[in-house]
Design a protein around this motif. Structure first.
Motif, mmCIF file in Angstrom:
data_model
loop_
_atom_site.group_PDB
_atom_site.id
_atom_site.type_symbol
_atom_site.label_atom_id
_atom_site.label_comp_id
_atom_site.label_asym_id
_atom_site.label_seq_id
_atom_site.Cartn_x
_atom_site.Cartn_y
_atom_site.Cartn_z
ATOM 1 N N LEU A 85 89.195 -10.779 4.992
ATOM 2 C CA LEU A 85 89.540 -10.140 6.281
ATOM 3 C C LEU A 85 88.779 -8.691 6.222
ATOM 4 C CD1 LEU A 85 93.312 -10.931 6.659
ATOM 5 C CD2 LEU A 85 91.502 -11.977 7.947
ATOM 6 N N GLU A 86 88.925 -7.830 5.320
ATOM 7 C CA GLU A 86 88.301 -6.543 5.045
ATOM 8 C C GLU A 86 86.936 -6.565 5.442
ATOM 9 O OE1 GLU A 86 89.429 -5.573 1.213
ATOM 10 O OE2 GLU A 86 91.042 -4.022 2.081
ATOM 11 N N GLU A 87 86.190 -7.802 5.024
ATOM 12 C CA GLU A 87 84.660 -8.071 4.978
ATOM 13 C C GLU A 87 84.230 -8.286 6.524
ATOM 14 O OE1 GLU A 87 81.397 -11.362 4.110
ATOM 15 O OE2 GLU A 87 82.682 -10.756 2.284
ATOM 16 N N ILE A 88 85.204 -8.874 7.294
ATOM 17 C CA ILE A 88 85.134 -9.233 8.651
ATOM 18 C C ILE A 88 85.213 -8.237 9.366
ATOM 19 C CG2 ILE A 88 86.083 -10.582 10.431
ATOM 20 C CD1 ILE A 88 86.729 -12.910 8.619
ATOM 21 N N LYS A 89 86.322 -7.366 9.084
ATOM 22 C CA LYS A 89 86.486 -6.000 9.886
ATOM 23 C C LYS A 89 85.341 -4.953 9.578
ATOM 24 C CE LYS A 89 89.861 -2.440 10.788
ATOM 25 N NZ LYS A 89 90.221 -2.663 12.264
ATOM 26 N N GLY A 90 85.020 -5.021 8.554
ATOM 27 C CA GLY A 90 83.712 -3.888 8.229
ATOM 28 C C GLY A 90 82.376 -4.258 8.385
ATOM 29 N N GLU A 91 82.188 -5.654 8.633
ATOM 30 C CA GLU A 91 80.949 -6.145 8.930
ATOM 31 C C GLU A 91 80.655 -6.959 10.095
ATOM 32 O OE1 GLU A 91 79.241 -7.939 5.353
ATOM 33 O OE2 GLU A 91 79.904 -6.396 4.021
ATOM 34 N N GLN A 92 81.721 -7.775 10.634
ATOM 35 C CA GLN A 92 81.370 -8.482 12.012
ATOM 36 C C GLN A 92 82.325 -8.096 12.969
ATOM 37 O OE1 GLN A 92 81.717 -12.816 11.145
ATOM 38 N NE2 GLN A 92 81.381 -12.307 8.808
#
Length: 327
Positions: A42-49
């Motif tokens: 979820l953090e990756e999606i928020k940060g990158e997508q």
């Protein structure tokens, strides 16, 4: 460990200018190992997508309970859940907790949940019920239920909370048991009287979903059963809940099976039974008519012996840690 592609199908929720919450599903593809946590993704999606994705998180250590959400159809802690354990054909469905108002995306309004916690007065009170002597195992009950981190997972998956917003919920009842079982508490009977009121401990359907979903193994349903037992032991047996439980006990002891023909009458009385007449007529049309002369099970002598043994030496249903004595 090699990485695999996963699709996170996330329920996005927004408040419009007017009207109810607007919901839609969006899919995000990520690459991760099976042991990567949902929170990390979820953090990756928020940060990158998609920086607009909203969710709660804090400790990342399954202690604060902030990241509880529906993952794969059940409420779990995102920081504790590995994507490989919940993915089905590479897809993970994620939604906000149920039975609570949604603020935005995966973030819910926690005020109603904590209002129910405050309702049981979560603090020690002075009174006549304080124990004079403390045994070595006096705090085993207290210690067990204090593992609760108030994440709301049990309330989110509670089947009774789903149909009744007035039900106080498993987390609040487990917290109530923490004080009823505390030897320092001076208002144990008063608490049990309050917990015997409508929408409290007798409303629980004992579906065990709270036990299954709790990330800290608190077992709220077991605490509820112990509260009920203590309530009956204190003579609090006037409501439909305790009457229903006592009717079960009497029937099994007497004949080994339930007398369903008179069960409702003994539970809610004549007026309560008449109020359910439409339901009874519907069941009769379907051929579901209990016999007024209930079947007697075989082996009643053996059953009577079991009851006799239990009455002489009742089972200790309390949770107690094994005492460790140095050799």
């Amino acid at each position: 460990m090699s990485t695999n592609p996963y699709t996170l199908r996330i329920q996005r929720n927004r408040k419009g200018a007017v009207g109810p919450i607007q919901s839609e599903w969006r899919e995000y593809t990520v690459s991760a190992t099976p042991t990567t946590t949902i929170l990390t993704l979820l953090e990756e999606i928020k940060g990158e997508q998609d920086g607009s994705l909203t969710f709660r998180q804090s400790c990342r250590s399954a202690i604060c309970g902030s990241c509880a959400m529906k993952i794969g159809g059940r409420t779990r802690l995102a920081c504790k859940t590995h994507v490989g354990s919940v993915a089905r054909d590479g897809v993970v469905v994620i939604a906000p907790q149920a039975n609570q108002p949604i603020l935005k995306d995966l973030a819910i309004d926690i005020d109603p949940f904590f209002e129910k916690i405050h309702q049981i007065r979560p603090y020690l009170q002075d009174g006549p019920d304080t124990d004079a002597v403390l045994e070595r195992t006096a705090y085993d009950q207290v210690n067990h239920v204090t593992q609760c981190i108030l994440c709301g997972s049990c309330y989110s998956d509670c089947t009774m909370a789903e149909v009744s917003s007035e039900f106080i919920g498993p987390a609040a009842l487990a917290k109530a048991f923490r004080f009823v079982s505390d030897p320092r508490e001076g208002q144990k009977k008063r608490r049990l009287e309050q917990l015997s009121e409508p929408h409290m401990m007798w409303t629980c359907a004992r579906c065990a979903m709270c036990v299954e979903t709790c990330p800290k193994d608190v077992k709220p349903m077991e605490a509820i059963v112990k509260l009920r037992t203590r309530g009956i032991d204190k003579g609090l047996g006037d409501g439909p809940g305790p009457k229903h439980a006592l009717a079960f006990h009497q029937d099994i002891k007497k004949s080994g099976s339930l007398n369903e023909f008179t069960l409702m009458m003994r539970t809610v009385g004549i007026l309560g039974t008449l109020a359910e007449l439409d339901t009874a007529l519907h069941l009769m049309k379907k051929g579901k008519v209990p016999s007024p002369l209930p079947h007697k099970s075989k082996g009643l002598k053996e059953l009577a012996k079991i009851y006799e043994i239990l009455e002489e030496t009742p089972l200790d249903v309390e949770t107690k840690a094994k005492e460790v004595v140095p050799e």
